[in-house]
Design a protein around this motif. Sequence first.
Motif, short mmCIF file in Angstrom:
data_model
loop_
_atom_site.label_atom_id
_atom_site.label_comp_id
_atom_site.label_asym_id
_atom_site.label_seq_id
_atom_site.Cartn_x
_atom_site.Cartn_y
_atom_site.Cartn_z
N GLU A 53 0.70 -1.09 -0.48
CA GLU A 53 0.02 0.17 0.27
C GLU A 53 0.50 1.36 0.01
O GLU A 53 1.00 2.18 -0.27
CB GLU A 53 -0.74 -0.26 1.11
CG GLU A 53 -2.05 -1.35 1.49
CD GLU A 53 -3.20 -1.71 2.56
OE1 GLU A 53 -3.22 -1.98 2.46
OE2 GLU A 53 -2.59 -0.62 3.25
N SER A 54 1.77 1.27 0.65
CA SER A 54 2.46 2.65 0.95
C SER A 54 3.50 2.63 -0.42
O SER A 54 3.54 3.61 -1.07
CB SER A 54 3.73 2.11 1.65
OG SER A 54 4.76 1.06 1.77
N ALA A 55 3.91 1.33 -1.69
CA ALA A 55 4.52 1.15 -2.30
C ALA A 55 3.38 2.46 -3.55
O ALA A 55 4.39 2.80 -4.57
CB ALA A 55 4.67 0.63 -3.07
N GLU A 56 1.95 1.69 -3.38
CA GLU A 56 0.91 2.44 -4.20
C GLU A 56 1.36 4.03 -4.54
O GLU A 56 0.99 5.00 -5.00
CB GLU A 56 -0.14 1.82 -4.55
CG GLU A 56 -1.10 2.10 -4.76
CD GLU A 56 -0.44 1.95 -6.47
OE1 GLU A 56 -1.46 2.97 -7.50
OE2 GLU A 56 0.03 1.05 -6.82
N GLY A 57 0.79 3.80 -2.82
CA GLY A 57 1.67 6.17 -2.33
C GLY A 57 2.00 6.32 -2.83
O GLY A 57 2.23 7.44 -3.15
N VAL A 58 3.48 5.63 -3.14
CA VAL A 58 4.54 6.25 -3.45
C VAL A 58 4.35 6.95 -4.85
O VAL A 58 5.33 8.11 -5.70
CB VAL A 58 5.52 5.35 -3.30
CG1 VAL A 58 7.06 6.05 -3.50
CG2 VAL A 58 6.51 5.88 -1.76
N ARG A 59 4.04 5.93 -5.22
CA ARG A 59 4.24 6.07 -6.80
C ARG A 59 3.06 6.77 -7.42
O ARG A 59 3.16 8.25 -8.33
CB ARG A 59 3.06 4.73 -7.44
CG ARG A 59 4.84 4.02 -7.27
CD ARG A 59 3.72 2.59 -8.71
NE ARG A 59 4.20 1.54 -8.10
CZ ARG A 59 3.99 0.23 -7.38
NH1 ARG A 59 2.57 0.36 -7.08
NH2 ARG A 59 4.39 -0.86 -7.27
N ARG A 60 2.08 6.90 -6.98
CA ARG A 60 0.78 8.09 -6.91
C ARG A 60 1.62 9.71 -6.81
O ARG A 60 1.33 10.67 -7.16
CB ARG A 60 -0.27 8.09 -5.87
CG ARG A 60 -1.23 7.37 -6.45
CD ARG A 60 -2.67 7.44 -6.04
NE ARG A 60 -2.92 6.14 -5.11
CZ ARG A 60 -3.07 5.68 -3.80
NH1 ARG A 60 -3.59 6.30 -2.93
NH2 ARG A 60 -3.66 4.21 -3.73
N SER A 61 2.67 9.63 -5.86
CA SER A 61 2.50 11.13 -5.19
C SER A 61 4.17 11.37 -5.87
O SER A 61 3.86 12.16 -6.38
CB SER A 61 3.89 10.54 -4.01
OG SER A 61 4.78 11.55 -3.14
N ILE A 62 4.34 10.03 -6.53
CA ILE A 62 5.68 10.70 -7.77
C ILE A 62 4.81 11.22 -8.52
O ILE A 62 5.07 12.66 -9.64
CB ILE A 62 6.48 9.39 -7.91
CG1 ILE A 62 7.46 9.18 -6.77
CG2 ILE A 62 7.26 9.32 -8.84
CD1 ILE A 62 8.50 7.83 -7.19
N SER A 63 3.76 11.05 -9.55
CA SER A 63 3.34 10.81 -10.04
C SER A 63 2.53 12.23 -10.16
O SER A 63 2.52 13.59 -10.93
CB SER A 63 2.24 10.32 -10.59
OG SER A 63 1.47 9.89 -10.05
N PHE A 64 2.29 12.37 -9.46
CA PHE A 64 1.45 14.20 -8.75
C PHE A 64 2.70 14.75 -9.21
O PHE A 64 2.46 16.31 -9.52
CB PHE A 64 0.70 14.03 -6.84
CG PHE A 64 0.79 15.65 -7.15
CD1 PHE A 64 -0.82 16.16 -7.46
CD2 PHE A 64 0.92 15.83 -5.88
CE1 PHE A 64 -1.23 17.52 -6.87
CE2 PHE A 64 0.51 17.38 -5.35
CZ PHE A 64 -0.22 17.71 -5.94
N SER A 65 3.84 14.41 -8.09
CA SER A 65 4.15 16.25 -8.30
C SER A 65 5.45 15.65 -9.64
O SER A 65 5.71 16.90 -10.36
CB SER A 65 5.71 15.54 -7.25
OG SER A 65 6.98 14.19 -7.57
#
Length: 92
Positions: A49-61
Motif C-alpha cells: 500500500e505504501s508503494a502504491e502511495g509513493v507511486r501516486r505521490s511521484i506522479s502527482f509531483s
Amino acid sequence: MKRGAFFKLLQHRTFDFTPRYYDAEKEERDARIKALYEKYGKKEEKNEESAEGVRRSISFSRERSRQAERKPILIRAAVVVGIFALLYVIFK
C-alpha cells in the motif's frame, strides 16, 4: 498618543510547555498490534500500500512540476507580446 519607551523594561518570562503523559495501556496495546502484524504478515501488505502511495505521490509531483515549468514560459511570452505591442504603438 502613546510613545514607546526609550529603554525596554524587563518582562517576566513565560514558557509554553505542554506536559506529556505516559499511557501504559496504550503502550501495551501498540506492542500487541505490532506483534500481530509481524506474526500474520500484515506488514507486507502495508508495504504494498505504501508503494502504491509513493507511486501516486511521484506522479502527482511530476504533474505539478510540469505545471510549474509551463507558468514561467507563459509569463515570459505575455511580457514579450506586451513589449512588441508597446513598441508598435510607439513607432507607428
